[in-house]
Design a protein around this motif. Sequence first.
Motif, PDB file in Angstrom:
ATOM      1  N   ARG A 261     -28.325 -63.890  14.478  1.00 48.62           N
ATOM      2  CA  ARG A 261     -27.940 -65.105  16.329  1.00 48.62           C
ATOM      3  C   ARG A 261     -29.347 -65.118  16.413  1.00 48.62           C
ATOM      4  NH1 ARG A 261     -23.958 -60.522  16.899  1.00 48.62           N
ATOM      5  NH2 ARG A 261     -25.179 -59.535  17.674  1.00 48.62           N
ATOM      6  N   ALA A 262     -30.276 -64.277  15.770  1.00 44.42           N
ATOM      7  CA  ALA A 262     -31.450 -65.114  16.711  1.00 44.42           C
ATOM      8  C   ALA A 262     -32.495 -65.988  15.052  1.00 44.42           C
ATOM      9  CB  ALA A 262     -32.778 -63.390  16.567  1.00 44.42           C
ATOM     10  N   ALA A 263     -31.856 -65.735  13.829  1.00 43.53           N
ATOM     11  CA  ALA A 263     -32.368 -66.792  13.384  1.00 43.53           C
ATOM     12  C   ALA A 263     -31.758 -68.239  13.633  1.00 43.53           C
ATOM     13  CB  ALA A 263     -31.979 -66.730  12.097  1.00 43.53           C
ATOM     14  N   VAL A 264     -30.628 -67.993  14.241  1.00 35.97           N
ATOM     15  CA  VAL A 264     -29.778 -69.238  14.528  1.00 35.97           C
ATOM     16  C   VAL A 264     -30.414 -69.888  15.820  1.00 35.97           C
ATOM     17  CG1 VAL A 264     -27.501 -70.255  14.753  1.00 35.97           C
ATOM     18  CG2 VAL A 264     -27.230 -68.772  13.302  1.00 35.97           C
ATOM     19  N   GLU A 265     -30.473 -68.910  16.706  1.00 34.32           N
ATOM     20  CA  GLU A 265     -31.551 -69.864  17.624  1.00 34.32           C
ATOM     21  C   GLU A 265     -33.468 -69.951  17.229  1.00 34.32           C
ATOM     22  OE1 GLU A 265     -31.851 -66.386  20.896  1.00 34.32           O
ATOM     23  OE2 GLU A 265     -29.035 -65.978  20.594  1.00 34.32           O
ATOM     24  N   TYR A 266     -33.823 -69.455  17.001  1.00 31.07           N
ATOM     25  CA  TYR A 266     -34.902 -69.886  15.877  1.00 31.07           C
ATOM     26  C   TYR A 266     -34.587 -71.607  15.522  1.00 31.07           C
ATOM     27  CZ  TYR A 266     -39.661 -70.263  13.769  1.00 31.07           C
ATOM     28  OH  TYR A 266     -40.517 -70.673  13.591  1.00 31.07           O
ATOM     29  N   ALA A 267     -33.585 -71.768  14.701  1.00 31.98           N
ATOM     30  CA  ALA A 267     -33.356 -72.714  13.630  1.00 31.98           C
ATOM     31  C   ALA A 267     -33.416 -73.972  15.015  1.00 31.98           C
ATOM     32  CB  ALA A 267     -32.517 -73.030  13.449  1.00 31.98           C
ATOM     33  N   ALA A 268     -32.415 -73.496  15.984  1.00 33.08           N
ATOM     34  CA  ALA A 268     -31.971 -75.016  16.913  1.00 33.08           C
ATOM     35  C   ALA A 268     -33.142 -74.945  17.820  1.00 33.08           C
ATOM     36  CB  ALA A 268     -30.970 -74.215  17.887  1.00 33.08           C
ATOM     37  N   GLU A 269     -34.091 -73.500  18.423  1.00 39.37           N
ATOM     38  CA  GLU A 269     -34.929 -74.448  18.950  1.00 39.37           C
ATOM     39  C   GLU A 269     -36.372 -75.212  18.137  1.00 39.37           C
ATOM     40  OE1 GLU A 269     -37.844 -74.021  22.777  1.00 39.37           O
ATOM     41  OE2 GLU A 269     -35.679 -73.908  22.443  1.00 39.37           O
ATOM     42  N   ALA A 270     -37.026 -74.806  16.945  1.00 40.67           N
ATOM     43  CA  ALA A 270     -37.580 -75.849  15.681  1.00 40.67           C
ATOM     44  C   ALA A 270     -37.313 -76.855  16.209  1.00 40.67           C
ATOM     45  CB  ALA A 270     -37.545 -75.072  14.417  1.00 40.67           C
ATOM     46  N   ARG A 271     -35.697 -77.203  16.016  1.00 41.78           N
ATOM     47  CA  ARG A 271     -35.272 -78.366  16.177  1.00 41.78           C
ATOM     48  C   ARG A 271     -35.338 -79.314  17.493  1.00 41.78           C
ATOM     49  NH1 ARG A 271     -30.434 -77.912  13.800  1.00 41.78           N
ATOM     50  NH2 ARG A 271     -29.512 -76.908  15.677  1.00 41.78           N
ATOM     51  N   ARG A 272     -34.964 -78.198  18.009  1.00 43.12           N
ATOM     52  CA  ARG A 272     -34.918 -79.120  19.507  1.00 43.12           C
ATOM     53  C   ARG A 272     -36.545 -79.656  20.181  1.00 43.12           C
ATOM     54  NH1 ARG A 272     -31.017 -75.397  21.036  1.00 43.12           N
ATOM     55  NH2 ARG A 272     -33.017 -73.719  21.174  1.00 43.12           N
ATOM     56  N   LEU A 273     -37.289 -78.599  19.441  1.00 41.24           N
ATOM     57  CA  LEU A 273     -39.493 -78.910  19.408  1.00 41.24           C
ATOM     58  C   LEU A 273     -40.097 -79.878  18.693  1.00 41.24           C
ATOM     59  CD1 LEU A 273     -40.331 -75.378  20.051  1.00 41.24           C
ATOM     60  CD2 LEU A 273     -40.129 -77.604  21.788  1.00 41.24           C
ATOM     61  N   GLY A 274     -38.698 -80.453  17.283  1.00 42.98           N
ATOM     62  CA  GLY A 274     -39.746 -81.378  16.426  1.00 42.98           C
ATOM     63  C   GLY A 274     -40.152 -80.713  14.828  1.00 42.98           C
ATOM     64  N   VAL A 275     -39.948 -79.075  15.002  1.00 41.48           N
ATOM     65  CA  VAL A 275     -40.473 -79.104  14.182  1.00 41.48           C
ATOM     66  C   VAL A 275     -39.587 -78.856  12.701  1.00 41.48           C
ATOM     67  CG1 VAL A 275     -41.804 -76.499  13.431  1.00 41.48           C
ATOM     68  CG2 VAL A 275     -41.897 -77.104  15.391  1.00 41.48           C
ATOM     69  N   SER A 276     -40.675 -79.351  11.829  1.00 45.14           N
ATOM     70  CA  SER A 276     -39.785 -79.889  10.820  1.00 45.14           C
ATOM     71  C   SER A 276     -39.126 -78.229  10.503  1.00 45.14           C
ATOM     72  CB  SER A 276     -40.527 -80.542   9.584  1.00 45.14           C
ATOM     73  OG  SER A 276     -41.430 -79.073   8.612  1.00 45.14           O
ATOM     74  N   PRO A 277     -37.524 -78.058   8.756  1.00 44.78           N
ATOM     75  CA  PRO A 277     -37.814 -77.275   8.595  1.00 44.78           C
ATOM     76  C   PRO A 277     -38.865 -75.991   7.411  1.00 44.78           C
ATOM     77  CG  PRO A 277     -35.595 -78.912   8.872  1.00 44.78           C
ATOM     78  CD  PRO A 277     -37.265 -79.491   8.959  1.00 44.78           C
ATOM     79  N   ASP A 278     -39.220 -76.743   7.241  1.00 48.14           N
ATOM     80  CA  ASP A 278     -40.063 -76.393   6.261  1.00 48.14           C
ATOM     81  C   ASP A 278     -41.845 -75.538   7.268  1.00 48.14           C
ATOM     82  OD1 ASP A 278     -39.055 -77.303   3.287  1.00 48.14           O
ATOM     83  OD2 ASP A 278     -39.980 -79.091   3.324  1.00 48.14           O
TER      84      ASP A 278
END
Length: 128
Positions: free
Chosen positions: A95-112
């Motif tokens: 769940r923390a990873a899902v939240e982190y991934a969503a936040e990264a996406r919102r901030l425009g940080v690439s998946p890599d």
Amino acid sequence: MTEGAQVLISVDLDSPVPPYEQVRGQLAELIGDGRLPVGSRLPTVRQLAADLRLAANTVARAYRELETAGLLETRGRNGTFVAPGRDDAVDRLHRAAVEYAAEARRLGVSPDRAVALVRAAVDATRHD
């Protein structure tokens, strides 16, 4: 998303996120937060691909990655199911990873870059 249930995910073909990753991420989130409980049967690869208007290989890749992560299990001709035996710690971390991934996406940080940041954090804790 039990057999015959309505598909609970969607794919944005205009998104920079590849379709297989959108499918994988949404299914992982549904599993992680319990909306797809252990034992739930998922649609066949062909059925979900048809529902989402995607190539079967796209959905197959998402299913394979979820199976490798231990979230799904394939029981041969019986189908693909949400895997049992996950423990609470792994569920909470997911769940923390899902939240982190969503936040990264919102901030425009690439998946890599987002994954590199996690690796750096994990490496830093090894030296404590």
